[in-house]
Scaffold this active site. Structure first.
Site, PDB file in Angstrom:
ATOM      1  N   ASP A  49       0.835  -1.205   0.000  1.00  0.00           N
ATOM      2  CA  ASP A  49       0.000   0.000   0.000  1.00  0.00           C
ATOM      3  C   ASP A  49       0.869   1.254   0.000  1.00  0.00           C
ATOM      4  O   ASP A  49       1.570   1.532   0.972  1.00  0.00           O
ATOM      5  CB  ASP A  49      -0.886   0.019   1.259  1.00  0.00           C
ATOM      6  CG  ASP A  49      -1.791   1.238   1.297  1.00  0.00           C
ATOM      7  OD1 ASP A  49      -2.889   1.153   0.713  1.00  0.00           O
ATOM      8  OD2 ASP A  49      -1.399   2.270   1.861  1.00  0.00           O
ATOM      9  N   TYR A  54       3.167   9.822  -0.561  1.00  0.00           N
ATOM     10  CA  TYR A  54       4.264   9.224   0.222  1.00  0.00           C
ATOM     11  C   TYR A  54       5.614   9.434  -0.471  1.00  0.00           C
ATOM     12  O   TYR A  54       6.663   9.209   0.132  1.00  0.00           O
ATOM     13  CB  TYR A  54       4.053   7.715   0.447  1.00  0.00           C
ATOM     14  CG  TYR A  54       2.784   7.317   1.166  1.00  0.00           C
ATOM     15  CD1 TYR A  54       1.974   8.260   1.799  1.00  0.00           C
ATOM     16  CD2 TYR A  54       2.380   5.988   1.220  1.00  0.00           C
ATOM     17  CE1 TYR A  54       0.806   7.888   2.431  1.00  0.00           C
ATOM     18  CE2 TYR A  54       1.208   5.607   1.862  1.00  0.00           C
ATOM     19  CZ  TYR A  54       0.422   6.565   2.461  1.00  0.00           C
ATOM     20  OH  TYR A  54      -0.742   6.185   3.097  1.00  0.00           O
ATOM     21  N   LYS A  79      -2.878   5.919  -4.287  1.00  0.00           N
ATOM     22  CA  LYS A  79      -3.994   6.828  -3.986  1.00  0.00           C
ATOM     23  C   LYS A  79      -3.795   8.180  -4.653  1.00  0.00           C
ATOM     24  O   LYS A  79      -2.652   8.655  -4.724  1.00  0.00           O
ATOM     25  CB  LYS A  79      -4.102   7.049  -2.453  1.00  0.00           C
ATOM     26  CG  LYS A  79      -3.958   5.765  -1.647  1.00  0.00           C
ATOM     27  CD  LYS A  79      -4.074   5.961  -0.150  1.00  0.00           C
ATOM     28  CE  LYS A  79      -3.680   4.691   0.586  1.00  0.00           C
ATOM     29  NZ  LYS A  79      -2.259   4.600   0.943  1.00  0.00           N
ATOM     30  N   HIS A 112      -7.666   9.485  -1.723  1.00  0.00           N
ATOM     31  CA  HIS A 112      -6.954   9.464  -0.437  1.00  0.00           C
ATOM     32  C   HIS A 112      -7.784  10.057   0.716  1.00  0.00           C
ATOM     33  O   HIS A 112      -7.836   9.494   1.802  1.00  0.00           O
ATOM     34  CB  HIS A 112      -5.617  10.192  -0.589  1.00  0.00           C
ATOM     35  CG  HIS A 112      -4.575   9.736   0.375  1.00  0.00           C
ATOM     36  ND1 HIS A 112      -3.237   9.670   0.051  1.00  0.00           N
ATOM     37  CD2 HIS A 112      -4.659   9.331   1.657  1.00  0.00           C
ATOM     38  CE1 HIS A 112      -2.563   9.233   1.109  1.00  0.00           C
ATOM     39  NE2 HIS A 112      -3.409   9.025   2.089  1.00  0.00           N
TER      40      HIS A 112
HETATM   41  N1  LIG Z   1      -5.190   6.275   3.741  1.00  0.00           N
HETATM   42  C1  LIG Z   1      -4.607   7.014   4.641  1.00  0.00           C
HETATM   43  O1  LIG Z   1      -4.938   8.183   4.846  1.00  0.00           O
HETATM   44  C2  LIG Z   1      -3.492   6.429   5.439  1.00  0.00           C
HETATM   45  C3  LIG Z   1      -2.982   7.127   6.564  1.00  0.00           C
HETATM   46  C4  LIG Z   1      -1.961   6.541   7.297  1.00  0.00           C
HETATM   47  C5  LIG Z   1      -1.467   5.310   6.920  1.00  0.00           C
HETATM   48  N2  LIG Z   1      -1.961   4.667   5.801  1.00  0.00           N
HETATM   49  C6  LIG Z   1      -1.433   3.345   5.370  1.00  0.00           C
HETATM   50  O2  LIG Z   1      -1.493   2.431   6.460  1.00  0.00           O
HETATM   51  C7  LIG Z   1      -0.176   1.915   6.691  1.00  0.00           C
HETATM   52  C8  LIG Z   1       0.020   1.576   8.154  1.00  0.00           C
HETATM   53  O3  LIG Z   1      -0.183   2.702   8.973  1.00  0.00           O
HETATM   54  P1  LIG Z   1       1.009   3.539   9.684  1.00  0.00           P
HETATM   55  O4  LIG Z   1       2.254   3.380   8.929  1.00  0.00           O
HETATM   56  O5  LIG Z   1       0.486   4.921   9.882  1.00  0.00           O
HETATM   57  O6  LIG Z   1       1.104   2.924  11.142  1.00  0.00           O
HETATM   58  P2  LIG Z   1       1.118   1.467  11.832  1.00  0.00           P
HETATM   59  O7  LIG Z   1       1.263   0.401  10.808  1.00  0.00           O
HETATM   60  O8  LIG Z   1      -0.030   1.450  12.765  1.00  0.00           O
HETATM   61  O9  LIG Z   1       2.420   1.550  12.733  1.00  0.00           O
HETATM   62  C9  LIG Z   1       3.688   1.686  12.191  1.00  0.00           C
HETATM   63  C10 LIG Z   1       4.656   1.962  13.339  1.00  0.00           C
HETATM   64  O10 LIG Z   1       4.707   0.842  14.217  1.00  0.00           O
HETATM   65  C11 LIG Z   1       6.025   0.316  14.261  1.00  0.00           C
HETATM   66  N3  LIG Z   1       5.888  -1.152  14.249  1.00  0.00           N
HETATM   67  C12 LIG Z   1       5.493  -1.935  13.222  1.00  0.00           C
HETATM   68  N4  LIG Z   1       5.440  -3.234  13.582  1.00  0.00           N
HETATM   69  C13 LIG Z   1       5.815  -3.272  14.895  1.00  0.00           C
HETATM   70  C14 LIG Z   1       5.957  -4.309  15.825  1.00  0.00           C
HETATM   71  N5  LIG Z   1       5.716  -5.582  15.498  1.00  0.00           N
HETATM   72  N6  LIG Z   1       6.371  -3.992  17.079  1.00  0.00           N
HETATM   73  C15 LIG Z   1       6.616  -2.714  17.426  1.00  0.00           C
HETATM   74  N7  LIG Z   1       6.495  -1.683  16.594  1.00  0.00           N
HETATM   75  C16 LIG Z   1       6.080  -1.949  15.322  1.00  0.00           C
HETATM   76  C17 LIG Z   1       6.746   0.850  13.046  1.00  0.00           C
HETATM   77  O11 LIG Z   1       8.125   1.059  13.297  1.00  0.00           O
HETATM   78  P3  LIG Z   1       9.299   0.435  12.368  1.00  0.00           P
HETATM   79  O12 LIG Z   1       9.003   0.787  10.941  1.00  0.00           O
HETATM   80  O13 LIG Z   1      10.514   1.099  12.909  1.00  0.00           O
HETATM   81  O14 LIG Z   1       9.257  -1.049  12.612  1.00  0.00           O
HETATM   82  C18 LIG Z   1       6.051   2.203  12.863  1.00  0.00           C
HETATM   83  O15 LIG Z   1       6.624   3.175  13.715  1.00  0.00           O
HETATM   84  C19 LIG Z   1       0.718   3.059   6.183  1.00  0.00           C
HETATM   85  O16 LIG Z   1       2.059   2.677   6.032  1.00  0.00           O
HETATM   86  C20 LIG Z   1       0.019   3.432   4.920  1.00  0.00           C
HETATM   87  O17 LIG Z   1       0.303   2.515   3.887  1.00  0.00           O
HETATM   88  C21 LIG Z   1      -2.955   5.218   5.076  1.00  0.00           C
END
Ligand SMILES: NC(=O)c1ccc[n+]([C@@H]2O[C@H](COP(=O)([O-])OP(=O)(O)OC[C@H]3O[C@@H](n4cnc5c(N)ncnc54)[C@H](OP(=O)(O)O)[C@@H]3O)[C@@H](O)[C@H]2O)c1
Length: 280
Positions: A49, A54, A79, A112
């Site tokens: 994704d 990004y 997106k 988005h």
């Molecule tokens: N549509 C939208 O508006 C929107 C908005 C936000 C996000 N997204 C999508 O959703 C995806 C996921 O959301 P997100 O990146 O915001 O946050 P997330 O997946 O909830 O959390 C990511 C964070 O958690 C850490 N992490 C991951 N696995 C872990 C584990 N097993 N133990 C401890 N820490 C862990 C990562 O650090 P490290 O990388 O250092 O491991 C990073 O800091 C995004 O990457 C994006 O593709 C979409």
């Protein structure tokens, strides 16, 4: 219930989308994104994704090419960014994303953020791309029930997916029920609340009970609520850990305990208030 990392759910047009994938928000263009996407694919992930905003689509494309996995086995989402909303500009943005990714088509293209007054024109452009066979599925992101109701009034094709912030502190029950009633698949962003949910004492307690990590408990809860999930990590050991959730099942009682953690608390913006890029 999905039993492996490559298991899929059929979207309402029949296209199969993996229940689990890798998110690359805030992952740096270049070696960081290339290495994390390659690590994910090597360890069995098939869904990635990304988004124009990004600024890492080129790296994602490079990783796909270098992964050695055929394009048809992968499910790639991007997106259209807020500043590109509108009919013609969305068609153009799609071409730009494809070019950066070095791909002929996307599996899923999303609006988005809803914004206020352009998402219907933007959606018409997504419908055109879909009808022309340029994209396999189309959807929205950050749409609340009222945005979906507005879109459904005049759209020709219903969104196949709504990707929204979703984790145990923001369970969005009404939105989930609405999406399910309309055949719109919900997908969780920030499923780990960007790491914050891992500190929740109830999640920690349940993790100890199942001999799993806090992240695994939360991601398994996503799947058991029938929500697609795309956690982000740039660390291979976490990429592996996050996907190791197909060998246990949370009991109904523990699912309820996790549901009860809801406090309608967001880590990202409220979609009704988010205007970045629209004022440009
Ligand atoms: N549509 C939208 O508006 C929107 C908005 C936000 C996000 N997204 C999508 O959703 C995806 C996921 O959301 P997100 O990146 O915001 O946050 P997330 O997946 O909830 O959390 C990511 C964070 O958690 C850490 N992490 C991951 N696995 C872990 C584990 N097993 N133990 C401890 N820490 C862990 C990562 O650090 P490290 O990388 O250092 O491991 C990073 O800091 C995004 O990457 C994006 O593709 C979409």
């Amino acid at each position: 219930m999905p039993t492996s990392l490559t298991d899929t759910t059929a979207l309402h047009n029949g296209v199969k989308m993996p229940w689990f994938g890798l998110g690359v928000f805030k992952v740096q263009e270049g070696s960081e994104v290339i290495e994390s996407v390659k690590a994910a694919i090597k360890n069995g992930y098939r869904s990635i994704d990304t988004a124009a905003v990004y600024q890492n689509e080129e790296g994602v494309g490079k990783a796909i090419k270098e992964s050695g996995i055929s394009r048809e086995e992968l499910f790639i989402t991007s997106k259209v960014w807020n500043s590109d909303q509108g009919y013609e500009s969305t068609l153009q943005a799609y071409e730009t994303s494809l070019k950066k990714l070095g791909l002929e088509y996307l599996d899923l293209y999303l609006i988005h953020w809803p914004g206020k007054d352009k998402f219907k024109d933007t959606w018409s452009a997504l419908e055109k791309l879909y009808k022309d066979g340029r994209v396999r599925a189309i959807g929205v992101s950050n749409f609340k029930v009222h945005h979906l109701e507005e879109l459904l009034k005049d759209c020709e094709i219903k969104p196949m997916v709504n990707q929204v912030e979703y984790h145990p502190h923001l369970t969005q029950k009404d939105l989930l029920a609405f999406c399910q009633s309309q055949g719109i698949q919900m997908e969780a962003w920030s499923p780990l609340k960007q790491g914050q949910i891992l500190e929740d004492p109830v999640i920690k307690e349940i993790a100890t009970k199942y001999e799993k990590t806090a992240a695994q408990i939360v991601l398994r809860w996503d799947l058991q609520t029938k929500v697609i999930t795309i956690p982000k990590s740039i660390k291979e050991h976490r990429i592996i850990e996050n996907a190791d959730i197909f060998d246990f099942e949370l009991s109904a009682e523990d699912m309820q305990k996790i549901d009860n953690l809801n406090k309608d608390e967001r880590v990202g913006p409220d979609p009704d208030e988010f205007t970045a890029g629209f004022d440009a």
